[in-house]
Write a protein that holds these residues in place. Structure first.
Motif: not given
Length: 165
Positions: A93-96, A72
């Protein structure tokens, strides 16, 4: 505290993170679980690149993290407040992608930077500490405290090795 002008041969506070400018290979070590007396670490690699922003009063560190469960992207955003002499560091964080983490705030003294925040982990209040150590292979550590800072559990470390180019 070693903050002074560059003409005195010391690092000016707004240049505290200049040592990170450029591209890096990163060796990560992370506890599998936090604040539950876990002793099992996982290791993985990554790449980061840091560049100045805000006319030199900040910087952006772009990370590509290769977790065992999947890669990620994330960024660290740092800004210097000349009035207080403090840095603030946010993590995205690219996931959030709609959630900036609570910023840690602090400064360098000599070759070590200490940055702190009050935050929550799974609904319970904790203190967060980032530790930055300058050098040929800079090191970052994250630690949490569930007892108001009396004891700390280091749960993530990153060791940086400069990449050519």
């Amino acid at each position: 505290m070693q903050h002074s002008t560059a003409s005195a041969g010391l690092i000016a506070p707004q240049a505290d993170f200049d040592f990170m400018f450029g591209r890096w290979s990163v060796l990560h070590r992370r506890l599998k679980s936090r604040l539950v007396d876990c002793q099992e670490w996982e290791r993985f690699e990554g790449v980061s690149e840091t560049r100045p922003i805000l006319g030199g009063a900040g910087n952006l560190e772009d990370n590509h993290i290769h977790l065992p469960g999947g890669a990620y992207r994330a960024v660290a955003l740092r800004s210097f407040d000349e009035t207080s002499g403090l840095w603030s560091i946010w993590w995205l964080d690219g996931r959030a992608p709609h959630q900036l983490d609570t910023p840690v705030t602090g400064r360098f003294e000599d070759e070590t930077g200490n940055f702190f925040a009050d935050d929550f982990l799974e609904g319970r209040p904790i203190k967060v500490r980032f530790l930055w150590i300058r050098g040929a292979e800079p090191r970052w550590e994250q630690a949490f405290s569930a007892d108001g800072g009396e004891s700390w559990e280091t749960n993530w470390t990153m060791t940086f090795s400069r990449l050519a180019g």
